[in-house]
Write a protein that holds these residues in place. Structure first.
Motif, PDB file in Angstrom:
ATOM      1  N   ASP A 208       4.426  88.417   1.456  1.00  0.00           N
ATOM      2  CA  ASP A 208       4.350  86.959   1.550  1.00  0.00           C
ATOM      3  C   ASP A 208       4.216  86.330   0.162  1.00  0.00           C
ATOM      4  O   ASP A 208       4.787  85.268  -0.101  1.00  0.00           O
ATOM      5  CB  ASP A 208       3.157  86.544   2.405  1.00  0.00           C
ATOM      6  N   VAL A 209       3.426  86.978  -0.692  1.00  0.00           N
ATOM      7  CA  VAL A 209       3.153  86.453  -2.027  1.00  0.00           C
ATOM      8  C   VAL A 209       3.223  87.599  -3.025  1.00  0.00           C
ATOM      9  O   VAL A 209       2.695  88.686  -2.760  1.00  0.00           O
ATOM     10  CB  VAL A 209       1.750  85.793  -2.100  1.00  0.00           C
ATOM     11  N   VAL A 210       3.874  87.374  -4.146  1.00  0.00           N
ATOM     12  CA  VAL A 210       3.819  88.287  -5.290  1.00  0.00           C
ATOM     13  C   VAL A 210       3.208  87.504  -6.436  1.00  0.00           C
ATOM     14  O   VAL A 210       3.753  86.486  -6.866  1.00  0.00           O
ATOM     15  CB  VAL A 210       5.200  88.821  -5.680  1.00  0.00           C
ATOM     16  N   LEU A 211       2.056  87.964  -6.912  1.00  0.00           N
ATOM     17  CA  LEU A 211       1.312  87.253  -7.932  1.00  0.00           C
ATOM     18  C   LEU A 211       1.311  88.083  -9.214  1.00  0.00           C
ATOM     19  O   LEU A 211       0.858  89.220  -9.223  1.00  0.00           O
ATOM     20  CB  LEU A 211      -0.116  87.002  -7.452  1.00  0.00           C
ATOM     21  N   VAL A 212       1.834  87.507 -10.279  1.00  0.00           N
ATOM     22  CA  VAL A 212       1.987  88.224 -11.543  1.00  0.00           C
ATOM     23  C   VAL A 212       1.041  87.639 -12.583  1.00  0.00           C
ATOM     24  O   VAL A 212       1.093  86.444 -12.883  1.00  0.00           O
ATOM     25  CB  VAL A 212       3.439  88.131 -12.057  1.00  0.00           C
ATOM     26  N   SER A 213       0.175  88.484 -13.136  1.00  0.00           N
ATOM     27  CA  SER A 213      -0.686  88.099 -14.246  1.00  0.00           C
ATOM     28  C   SER A 213      -0.279  88.947 -15.442  1.00  0.00           C
ATOM     29  O   SER A 213      -0.385  90.173 -15.397  1.00  0.00           O
ATOM     30  CB  SER A 213      -2.158  88.354 -13.914  1.00  0.00           C
ATOM     31  N   GLY A 214       0.210  88.323 -16.490  1.00  0.00           N
ATOM     32  CA  GLY A 214       0.647  89.094 -17.645  1.00  0.00           C
ATOM     33  C   GLY A 214       1.478  88.255 -18.586  1.00  0.00           C
ATOM     34  O   GLY A 214       1.354  87.029 -18.632  1.00  0.00           O
ATOM     35  N   SER A 426     -10.216  76.740 -11.749  1.00  0.00           N
ATOM     36  CA  SER A 426      -8.872  76.660 -11.175  1.00  0.00           C
ATOM     37  C   SER A 426      -7.908  77.364 -12.121  1.00  0.00           C
ATOM     38  O   SER A 426      -7.650  76.886 -13.227  1.00  0.00           O
ATOM     39  CB  SER A 426      -8.463  75.196 -10.980  1.00  0.00           C
ATOM     40  N   HIS A 427      -7.377  78.483 -11.674  1.00  0.00           N
ATOM     41  CA  HIS A 427      -6.554  79.347 -12.520  1.00  0.00           C
ATOM     42  C   HIS A 427      -5.385  78.572 -13.117  1.00  0.00           C
ATOM     43  O   HIS A 427      -4.559  78.025 -12.406  1.00  0.00           O
ATOM     44  CB  HIS A 427      -6.032  80.518 -11.691  1.00  0.00           C
ATOM     45  N   ASP A 428      -5.325  78.547 -14.442  1.00  0.00           N
ATOM     46  CA  ASP A 428      -4.285  77.815 -15.173  1.00  0.00           C
ATOM     47  C   ASP A 428      -4.249  76.339 -14.794  1.00  0.00           C
ATOM     48  O   ASP A 428      -3.208  75.679 -14.894  1.00  0.00           O
ATOM     49  CB  ASP A 428      -2.906  78.440 -14.941  1.00  0.00           C
ATOM     50  N   GLY A 429      -5.379  75.820 -14.337  1.00  0.00           N
ATOM     51  CA  GLY A 429      -5.458  74.405 -14.005  1.00  0.00           C
ATOM     52  C   GLY A 429      -4.873  74.035 -12.663  1.00  0.00           C
ATOM     53  O   GLY A 429      -4.686  72.847 -12.367  1.00  0.00           O
ATOM     54  N   ALA A 430      -4.580  75.027 -11.834  1.00  0.00           N
ATOM     55  CA  ALA A 430      -3.983  74.778 -10.516  1.00  0.00           C
ATOM     56  C   ALA A 430      -4.867  75.391  -9.432  1.00  0.00           C
ATOM     57  O   ALA A 430      -5.722  76.234  -9.725  1.00  0.00           O
ATOM     58  CB  ALA A 430      -2.575  75.371 -10.456  1.00  0.00           C
ATOM     59  N   PRO A 431      -4.704  75.000  -8.178  1.00  0.00           N
ATOM     60  CA  PRO A 431      -5.489  75.613  -7.099  1.00  0.00           C
ATOM     61  C   PRO A 431      -5.306  77.124  -7.069  1.00  0.00           C
ATOM     62  O   PRO A 431      -4.236  77.646  -7.416  1.00  0.00           O
ATOM     63  CB  PRO A 431      -4.929  74.953  -5.835  1.00  0.00           C
ATOM     64  N   ASN A 432      -6.326  77.826  -6.635  1.00  0.00           N
ATOM     65  CA  ASN A 432      -6.274  79.290  -6.644  1.00  0.00           C
ATOM     66  C   ASN A 432      -5.486  79.871  -5.477  1.00  0.00           C
ATOM     67  O   ASN A 432      -4.778  80.865  -5.655  1.00  0.00           O
ATOM     68  CB  ASN A 432      -7.698  79.850  -6.639  1.00  0.00           C
ATOM     69  N   VAL A 433      -5.609  79.294  -4.289  1.00  0.00           N
ATOM     70  CA  VAL A 433      -4.999  79.935  -3.111  1.00  0.00           C
ATOM     71  C   VAL A 433      -4.109  79.005  -2.286  1.00  0.00           C
ATOM     72  O   VAL A 433      -3.468  79.475  -1.339  1.00  0.00           O
ATOM     73  CB  VAL A 433      -6.085  80.541  -2.190  1.00  0.00           C
ATOM     74  N   LEU A 434      -4.059  77.728  -2.586  1.00  0.00           N
ATOM     75  CA  LEU A 434      -3.299  76.821  -1.720  1.00  0.00           C
ATOM     76  C   LEU A 434      -1.819  77.175  -1.664  1.00  0.00           C
ATOM     77  O   LEU A 434      -1.156  76.931  -0.653  1.00  0.00           O
ATOM     78  CB  LEU A 434      -3.473  75.370  -2.179  1.00  0.00           C
ATOM     79  N   ASP A 435      -1.295  77.750  -2.740  1.00  0.00           N
ATOM     80  CA  ASP A 435       0.106  78.173  -2.720  1.00  0.00           C
ATOM     81  C   ASP A 435       0.322  79.452  -1.918  1.00  0.00           C
ATOM     82  O   ASP A 435       1.459  79.845  -1.685  1.00  0.00           O
ATOM     83  CB  ASP A 435       0.617  78.398  -4.148  1.00  0.00           C
ATOM     84  N   TRP A 436      -0.753  80.111  -1.524  1.00  0.00           N
ATOM     85  CA  TRP A 436      -0.619  81.351  -0.761  1.00  0.00           C
ATOM     86  C   TRP A 436      -0.585  81.111   0.744  1.00  0.00           C
ATOM     87  O   TRP A 436      -0.124  81.968   1.489  1.00  0.00           O
ATOM     88  CB  TRP A 436      -1.787  82.294  -1.033  1.00  0.00           C
ATOM     89  N   VAL A 437      -1.150  80.007   1.183  1.00  0.00           N
ATOM     90  CA  VAL A 437      -1.382  79.789   2.614  1.00  0.00           C
ATOM     91  C   VAL A 437      -0.432  78.726   3.165  1.00  0.00           C
ATOM     92  O   VAL A 437       0.215  77.991   2.417  1.00  0.00           O
ATOM     93  CB  VAL A 437      -2.839  79.374   2.882  1.00  0.00           C
TER      94      VAL A 437
END
Length: 444
Positions: A208-214, A426-437
């Motif tokens: 559902d979600v691929v989250l890349v930190s790097g 808020s990670h990078d100034g954006a919501p943490n999980v709202l884009d996941w749900v």
């Protein structure tokens, strides 16, 4: 740097994809055959079965056990894993203590509740609210971790609270830490809720979600691998590429600048200055004589932090880069310091570029209005600002905080706190999980 999703669509109904929403989850495993290609290759966790994770209350209790295994009673083994990945032991111990603040279960729970509150809060994950709102959590999340130990774990903790099954693809430089997390997660939960895998793998396209930190390069490579986002069939890609942080010290003519210098030096040396919260520049607002004194204290602080954190050695490549950067600095500007890192007086606006390990640009500004013109980096490349102001100067601090926020920084803290963001950040100034749900509302 957050690089928004490539797919704005959800993956369909729970019948189509197995996403979870209305009913509470049972804490038992439920087998459902999947292709052999999805079987886990590293930890022996079988990804060919679908599982129902425990309900939220149990997940919260298990989260406390997971974090305690990593930072509490199991801290020594976690430090050993970080050291095995190539970090100095003293730095690993200090870094884990900092991470413990971020991974505080009560703080994570409060942050998630606050973010989801407009849609019914955590209760809406398990049953409809009075106004008919449901929050549909992702069924499976893939995390691509950076080399920095612990930098990708907070999203996994949020994912666990949401009830998602998760896969971690670690950096080759963070494999021991990732394995430690996977082992302790399984020991606490007793179910294959988080696995550590090599990758990329074909089944990532079914997440559902691929989250890349790097790095931005890593994010671009994952985007290319996943391909164009198709309707209902491609994961939502969320990327956190590299950003830079700074220190800002406003001189009030007192001795507080000395403490700020030592604290900022620790922020810079921690993790060898490789993280998004590692400052690369410091802005000093005051007269030139006080600037000279501050620069010397900052340089001395770097030497002290290097000794305290065991950061007194660099590889051959880094030493070569240091020699070249130090030579250029001594030829072109004023330099302070005798450690691996140093302080050099800046002659141009800060671009975010790295000088060398533990080295800092020092920018002299005389008033608040000079700040924006001294930063050349665009807002989307900025992360944290450690702001040091005189004791009791609340109005002055508020003015500088507002200016830093307008320039583009998404977190403002005190010197010495850059490397330990609170769970509510808020990670990078954006919501943490709202884009996941997904949020569904039933008309009433």
């Amino acid at each position: 740097m957050r690089r928004g999703s490539v797919s704005g669509s959800a993956r369909g109904t729970s019948e189509e994809t197995g996403e979870r929403g209305g009913a509470p989850h049972r804490p038992c495993a439920r087998a459902r055959p999947r292709p052999d290609s999805e079987r886990h290759i590293d930890e022996g966790i079988d990804l060919s079965v679908s599982i129902d994770l425990p309900p939220l209350a149990e997940r919260v209790a298990l989260l406390r056990d997971i974090t305690d295994r990593l930072t509490g009673r199991g801290a020594r083994d976690t430090v050993d894993a970080i050291v095995a990945d190539g970090w100095p032991r003293a730095m690993a111990e200090a870094g884990l203590r900092m991470h413990a603040r971020t991974w505080n279960p009560d703080g994570l729970l409060a942050a998630l509740q606050a973010e989801l509150s407009p849609f019914g809060g955590l209760d809406a994950l398990e049953h409809p609210t009075r106004d008919g709102a449901r929050i549909i959590a992702p069924d499976r999340i893939v995390h691509v971790w950076p080399a920095l130990p612990g930098a990708g774990l907070t999203p996994c903790l949020f994912g666990w609270l949401l009830g998602a099954r998760q896969v971690v693809r670690p950096s080759s430089r963070g494999a021991h830490f990732a394995r430690r997390v996977g082992e302790q997660w399984l020991a606490a939960v007793g179910l294959p809720a988080l696995s550590v895998e090599e990758g990329p793998k074909e089944e990532w396209r079914g997440a559902d979600v691929v989250l890349v930190s790097g790095t931005d390069e890593t994010l671009d490579a994952v985007r290319e691998f996943l391909g164009h986002a198709g309707w209902r069939r491609s994961p939502r890609l969320i990327g956190y590429g590299h950003r830079t942080s700074v220190g800002v010290v406003v001189d009030g003519g007192d001795d507080s600048t000395s403490a700020h210098a030592r604290a900022l030096a620790t922020d810079a040396v921690m993790w060898h200055q490789q993280g998004c919260f590692s400052p690369r520049a410091v802005f000093f607002c005051g007269d030139h004589a006080r600037l000279e004194r501050f620069a010397q204290e900052l340089a001395e602080g770097i030497v002290e932090a290097e000794a305290e954190l065991g950061a007194t050695e660099l590889g051959a490549a880094e030493l070569g880069r240091r020699a070249q950067a130090r030579g250029v600095a001594e030829f072109t500007t004023q330099v302070w310091g005798d450690g691996l890192g140093w302080v050099q007086l800046a002659t141009e606006p800060h671009s975010g570029a790295s000088l060398s390990a533990h080295a800092l640009e020092l920018h002299h500004i005389r008033r608040l209005s000079d700040l924006s013109g001294s930063i050349a980096s665009p807002p989307h490349a900025l992360q944290g600002a450690a702001l040091g102001t005189p004791p009791g100067a609340h109005v002055q601090r508020r003015a500088w905080s507002d200016a830093l926020a307008r320039v583009g920084f998404n977190r403002i803290c005190h010197p010495g706190m850059l490397q330990q963001p609170p769970p509510s950040w808020s990670h990078d100034g954006a919501p943490n999980v709202l884009d996941w749900v997904r949020v569904c509302r039933e008309d009433r």
